[in-house]
Write an enzyme that holds these catalytic residues in place. Structure first.
Site, PDB file in Angstrom:
ATOM      1  N   VAL A   8      31.663 -16.888  10.231  1.00 19.48           N
ATOM      2  CA  VAL A   8      30.870 -16.606   8.996  1.00 19.48           C
ATOM      3  C   VAL A   8      29.363 -16.403   9.294  1.00 19.48           C
ATOM      4  CG1 VAL A   8      30.700 -17.467   6.680  1.00 19.48           C
ATOM      5  CG2 VAL A   8      32.965 -17.435   7.667  1.00 19.48           C
ATOM      6  N   CYS A  48      41.868 -18.717   7.703  1.00 15.15           N
ATOM      7  CA  CYS A  48      41.386 -19.054   6.562  1.00 15.15           C
ATOM      8  C   CYS A  48      42.736 -19.616   5.561  1.00 15.15           C
ATOM      9  CB  CYS A  48      40.912 -17.900   5.839  1.00 15.15           C
ATOM     10  SG  CYS A  48      39.255 -17.598   6.100  1.00 15.15           S
ATOM     11  N   THR A  80      34.856 -26.125   8.646  1.00  7.36           N
ATOM     12  CA  THR A  80      35.664 -27.221   7.838  1.00  7.36           C
ATOM     13  C   THR A  80      37.200 -27.206   8.103  1.00  7.36           C
ATOM     14  OG1 THR A  80      35.886 -25.457   5.982  1.00  7.36           O
ATOM     15  CG2 THR A  80      33.914 -26.798   5.765  1.00  7.36           C
ATOM     16  N   LYS A 116      26.326 -21.288  23.588  1.00  5.63           N
ATOM     17  CA  LYS A 116      26.230 -20.196  22.397  1.00  5.63           C
ATOM     18  C   LYS A 116      24.843 -19.512  22.186  1.00  5.63           C
ATOM     19  CE  LYS A 116      29.230 -20.805  19.133  1.00  5.63           C
ATOM     20  NZ  LYS A 116      30.028 -21.300  17.865  1.00  5.63           N
TER      21      LYS A 116
END
Length: 435
Positions: A11, A263, A86, A35
């Protein structure tokens, strides 16, 4: 405008690159040195079509930056986005908000002047209240507003979804924050994209409600597919027949082995837990989670049944596709993580190919022989299973495939091929819901 994006995962990286392409100056912040080093070298740590070019162009034009130390970027920012993970918390199924709250503490000590703090991460209802409380506790003098701005990005089509969305949802009643968010998304006004302003808690719930509804839609058509197999109907025609009803719509009515990804699995579980905590159980969503989990586990038995076998001892199964959907390397909650071990538990040897997901799959699946291509995965197999509908699996040379397979059996869990065509080529063919 100046934007700080905390988190360079799926995201954060897509959102940051797209905001930069809108003309804003964006700094993406992450605590993972490897990263950031890769991003600074121009290497994209995830597979998303078009993202490498988008990042390279905006870095070259001086609008997109990457850093381990976000202090200056946060201090200078008009808006700071929290785009950290999350994941489902172990033990109780709730969303793990520790990364969100850690980001809030970091932001609190650095903001200078009025700053909009935006939760882009998918978070349960009330998380924005806690983020606000954390910042106030750390910096009582801070001038800020906490805004909910959920993402609705489909992996494999994320750039298109960001730049041409159905809607943008913004949860805030602060007029200054609304002005900042309108300016951030102003380029979308050319497409007349609706910007829906709501209360913060409403915005947080919209994200979970949207994903839960789509998960239920997938699960519904999967159950209809099971019924179609029993009564001799065709689920694809059922889906078309109901999807033409504008009240229903045609999207997310493709029967398959069950939903997965980053998701739907975690968000449906998190919404169930939140609803239970508030004494408002969501029984439809609870059942959706249960049915989907059971479906993925049942697919190995379906494959064995198609081969007219009860166990697969001594058999080799070729698998095409391991990621939860095409055009991504994402293996999170992919059906393959249930199906492949279940095949192995029945005694099968598994050889598999995925165009982008093999590297990640190798960390998650044991004793799988990863092949370099689709035909290599088919060679010598007693059956071939199509598990992810990558484009390159849609036009296989069926005559070549038949020669490579030990037994001409194809189990198509994505309904890529037409049954009559497969039978005409001499295959024993099984699919989903086309009895």
């Amino acid at each position: 405008m100046r934007v700080a994006m905390i988190g360079t995962g799926y995201v954060g990286l897509v959102s940051g690159a797209c905001f930069a392409d809108f003309g804003h100056v964006v700094t993406c912040i992450d605590k993972d040195p490897s990263k950031i080093e890769r991003l600074e070298r121009g290497e994209i740590p995830i597979f998303e079509p078009g993202l490498d070019d988008l990042v390279a162009r905006n870095v070259r034009e001086g609008r997109l930056f990457f850093t381990l130390d976000g202090a200056q970027a946060i201090k200078d920012a008009d808006a700071v986005f929290i785009a950290v993970g999350t994941p489902t918390r172990r033990g109780d199924g709730h969303a793990d908000l520790s990364y969100v709250y850690a980001a809030a503490e970091e932001i609190a000590g650095l903001i200078d002047g009025f700053t909009v703090v935006v939760t882009k991460s998918t978070v349960p209802v009330g998380t924005g209240d806690e983020v606000e409380a954390i910042i106030k506790r750390v910096r009582p003098d801070a001038q800020f507003a906490v805004v909910s701005n959920p993402e609705f990005l489909r992996e494999g089509a994320a750039i298109e979804d960001f730049k041409r969305p159905d809607r943008v949802v913004v949860g805030t009643e602060d007029e200054r924050a609304q002005a900042v968010m309108r300016e951030l998304y102003r380029p979308l006004s050319l497409n007349e994209t609706p910007i829906v302003f709501t209360g913060r808690r409403t915005s947080e719930l919209i994200k979970y409600a949207a994903n839960a509804f789509l998960a239920m839609k997938i699960t519904f058509i999967n159950e209809m597919a099971d019924l179609c197999e029993k009564v001799g109907a065709d689920v694809q025609q059922v889906a078309k027949g109901i999807g033409l009803d504008k009240r229903i719509g045609s999207k997310f009515l493709n029967a398959g082995p069950g939903y997965g990804g980053s998701c739907f699995p975690k968000d449906t579980i998190a919404l169930v837990k939140t609803a239970q905590d508030y004494g408002a159980p969501t029984r439809l969503i609870e059942t959706t989670v249960e049915v989907n989990d059971a479906r993925k586990k049942a697919m190995a038995t379906k494959i064995a049944k198609a081969m007219q076998l009860e166990d697969l001892a001594g058999r080799t199964i070729g698998v095409l596709g391991l990621t939860f959907k095409p055009n991504t390397d994402d293996m999170r909650d992919a059906p393959s993580l249930d199906i492949v071990p279940a095949l192995q538990a029945l005694g099968a040897k598994v050889q598999a190919f995925d165009p982008e997901g093999a590297k990640e799959a190798a960390h998650l699946l044991k004793d799988v022989d990863f092949k370099a291509g689709a035909y290599e995965a088919a060679e010598g197999a007693d059956a071939l299973v199509i598990l992810t509908e990558w484009d390159q699996f849609r036009a296989l040379d069926l005559d070549r495939l038949k020669l490579l397979l030990k037994s001409p059996t194809v189990v198509d869990l994505r309904n890529v091929y037409k049954p009559a065509e497969m039978v005409r080529h001499g295959f024993t063919y099984a699919s989903i819901g086309r009895g």
